[in-house]
Design a protein around this motif. Structure first.
Motif, mmCIF file in Angstrom:
data_model
loop_
_atom_site.group_PDB
_atom_site.id
_atom_site.type_symbol
_atom_site.label_atom_id
_atom_site.label_comp_id
_atom_site.label_asym_id
_atom_site.label_seq_id
_atom_site.Cartn_x
_atom_site.Cartn_y
_atom_site.Cartn_z
ATOM 1 N N ALA A 383 0.051 9.750 -1.996
ATOM 2 C CA ALA A 383 0.637 8.426 -2.240
ATOM 3 C C ALA A 383 1.098 7.775 -0.944
ATOM 4 C CB ALA A 383 1.824 8.544 -3.207
ATOM 5 N N ILE A 384 1.672 8.580 -0.048
ATOM 6 C CA ILE A 384 2.318 8.037 1.150
ATOM 7 C C ILE A 384 1.325 7.733 2.267
ATOM 8 C CG2 ILE A 384 4.106 8.437 2.869
ATOM 9 C CD1 ILE A 384 5.114 8.162 -0.025
ATOM 10 N N VAL A 385 0.446 8.675 2.587
ATOM 11 C CA VAL A 385 -0.462 8.483 3.716
ATOM 12 C C VAL A 385 -1.430 7.323 3.501
ATOM 13 C CG1 VAL A 385 -2.231 9.569 5.172
ATOM 14 C CG2 VAL A 385 -0.222 10.882 4.447
ATOM 15 N N PRO A 386 -2.090 7.195 2.337
ATOM 16 C CA PRO A 386 -2.949 6.019 2.133
ATOM 17 C C PRO A 386 -2.181 4.702 2.226
ATOM 18 C CG PRO A 386 -3.449 7.684 0.506
ATOM 19 C CD PRO A 386 -2.190 8.135 1.202
ATOM 20 N N PHE A 387 -0.928 4.712 1.765
ATOM 21 C CA PHE A 387 -0.101 3.506 1.855
ATOM 22 C C PHE A 387 0.127 3.147 3.320
ATOM 23 C CE2 PHE A 387 3.850 1.022 1.152
ATOM 24 C CZ PHE A 387 3.386 0.186 0.146
ATOM 25 N N GLY A 388 0.407 4.182 4.136
ATOM 26 C CA GLY A 388 0.566 3.947 5.568
ATOM 27 C C GLY A 388 -0.722 3.473 6.213
ATOM 28 N N GLN A 389 -1.843 4.045 5.790
ATOM 29 C CA GLN A 389 -3.111 3.593 6.353
ATOM 30 C C GLN A 389 -3.430 2.172 5.913
ATOM 31 O OE1 GLN A 389 -6.415 6.321 5.998
ATOM 32 N NE2 GLN A 389 -7.866 4.878 6.897
ATOM 33 N N GLY A 390 -3.002 1.813 4.713
ATOM 34 C CA GLY A 390 -3.197 0.435 4.266
ATOM 35 C C GLY A 390 -2.464 -0.546 5.161
ATOM 36 N N TRP A 391 -1.232 -0.194 5.548
ATOM 37 C CA TRP A 391 -0.475 -1.051 6.459
ATOM 38 C C TRP A 391 -1.188 -1.155 7.800
ATOM 39 C CZ3 TRP A 391 1.802 0.069 11.202
ATOM 40 C CH2 TRP A 391 2.623 -0.947 11.733
ATOM 41 N N MET A 392 -1.685 -0.016 8.308
ATOM 42 C CA MET A 392 -2.405 -0.039 9.574
ATOM 43 C C MET A 392 -3.687 -0.861 9.483
ATOM 44 S SD MET A 392 -1.942 3.919 10.891
ATOM 45 C CE MET A 392 -2.958 3.619 12.359
#
Length: 430
Positions: A383-392
């Motif tokens: 849940a967290i890492v894809p969300f962070g990659q989405g921001w990037m």
């Protein structure tokens, strides 16, 4: 709270290797189904992004809700399984997952928020299955070969993840999706009709999946499986999970592995759609996602044999190092080189989850059940890492955003090297 450890009940055929092999074959069906359901997200994310004109961060809410369920539901799932048993826990998980699939029908009529709720319910059912099935597999044989057994069952999980993108591409992405500019040219009424039509494309596939899950629930309810008993720790012997360093680091590794694997899969269709990479439409790119997950399937069958002779820690470190190298090549490259480099990461992913999981649970004894719950909670990394990659991706672009998964694999490389000799004593004794 007392610690519990799952063990096979003594007596009868339940302790026989033939019975264990039969149980392993039946449990493997579960791994296939939740692999299928998880990988379908990779098709739905670009579809819903286009239908509801979402940013990458908004689109990653799909994975945030789906894998967020692991964090929220894992502990209650462990308590539920201790109360009703492992086999009934599987039935409960299948039933909840089927309800989540059924919710996709009203979600297609009610908007993106209902889709997110449906993803959460579906993942809640899968979480219950994970908490029950993973420790079940680890005790159906010697501890030294637990990684090998989990790798085999995860191979069938990967078969599900391989089939899903191609199947979803045919059933969900077969129609032409309008660009934001083309959609803006339509009258308001036609825009609403178009969005409703595209959202409704998920109804049939998910209702069919819900029916299959219910059928599996009935099958497991009547199947004769080895009985699993929970052994309570003796009074005064309970220890904190945090005192097991290999478990704590293993939970971090699971968090980062699942996050990296899911993030890559979530962005593959958009990555392949980049003009300097492959310039593919979503429908054309979807089958290529199957190569990513198919690589994991092939690698797990290979790993099942190889890891009977090679240290799990060394194999884990080698695969993690290869993953980092391939992702860096995809970030700095272009065209077919970048495309195939990122797809090849799937092959490296193959042994990681089962290897980390079994290494983290090694010699936990009565704390095995709680340790399994902690590791399942760590799946929230998806849940967290894809969300962070989405921001990037919104800030730096899709290609550069893959540096985040590369950083995740660096920690896994460290974990594999640190515990490379974990099973040395068992192998010498054998």
């Amino acid at each position: 709270m007392a610690n519990f450890s799952p063990t096979l009940e003594a007596g009868g055929a339940s302790g026989a290797s033939e019975s264990n092999n039969g149980a392993l074959a039946i449990i493997t069906m579960l791994f296939f189904m939740w692999g299928l359901l998880t990988s379908l997200n990779d098709v739905l994310i670009p579809h819903l992004k286009a239908v509801y004109t979402l940013t990458y961060v908004q689109a990653m809410l799909v994975q945030f809700c789906f894998f967020g369920a692991y964090f929220i539901v894992s502990v209650p799932a462990g308590a539920l399984i201790r109360r009703i048993g492992y086999q009934n826990g599987v039935v409960a998980g299948l039933t909840v997952a089927a309800a989540g699939c059924a919710m996709f029908y009203p979600a297609s009529l009610g908007g993106y928020g209902l889709f997110l709720l449906a993803f959460f319910v579906l993942a809640s059912g899968i979480t219950i299955l994970q908490v029950a099935a993973n420790p079940y597999v680890t005790i159906l044989g010697p501890a030294s070969s637990a990684s090998s057994r989990l790798t085999l069952t995860q191979a069938f999980n990967a078969l599900g993840t391989t089939v899903a993108p191609a199947l979803g591409g045919m059933l969900i992405l077969s129609g032409a999706v309008l660009t934001i500019e083309d959609l803006a040219l339509l009258p308001a009424a036609e825009q609403l009709a178009y969005k409703a039509k595209e959202a409704a494309a998920v109804q049939g596939p998910y209702l069919a999946l819900g029916g299959a899950l219910l059928a599996l629930a009935v099958f497991f309810a009547v199947a004769r499986l080895p009985r699993i008993a929970e052994r309570s720790a003796a009074a005064g012997t309970e220890v904190s999970l945090m005192s097991h360093r290999h478990l704590v680091l293993g939970a971090i590794a699971i968090f980062l592995y699942v996050g990296g694997e899911v993030a890559i899969g979530s962005f593959l269709i958009n990555f392949l759609g980049e003009g300097h990479i492959a310039g593919m439409t979503a429908a054309v790119a979807a089958p290529y996602v199957s190569y990513y997950w198919g690589g994991a399937m092939v690698g797990r069958f290979i790993g099942f044999a190889v890891m009977r002779r090679v240290s799990p820690g060394k194999a884990l470190a080698f695969n993690a190092a290869c993953s980092v190298a391939l992702i860096v090549l995809a970030v700095v490259g272009s065209g077919s080189v970048a495309m195939w480099a990122i797809l090849a990461v799937g092959l490296c992913n193959s042994i990681m989850f089962p290897t980390i999981f079994s290494m983290a649970l090694h010699k936990l004894g009565p704390a095995t059940g709680q340790g399994s719950g902690l590791l399942c909670m760590a799946i929230v990394g998806g849940a967290i890492v894809p969300f962070g990659q989405g921001w990037m991706a919104d800030v730096m672009g899709v290609q550069m955003s893959f540096l985040l998964p590369a950083a995740c694999y660096l920690f896994i490389l460290y974990y594999g090297l640190k515990y490379a000799g974990m099973y040395a004593d068992e192998k010498r004794a054998a």
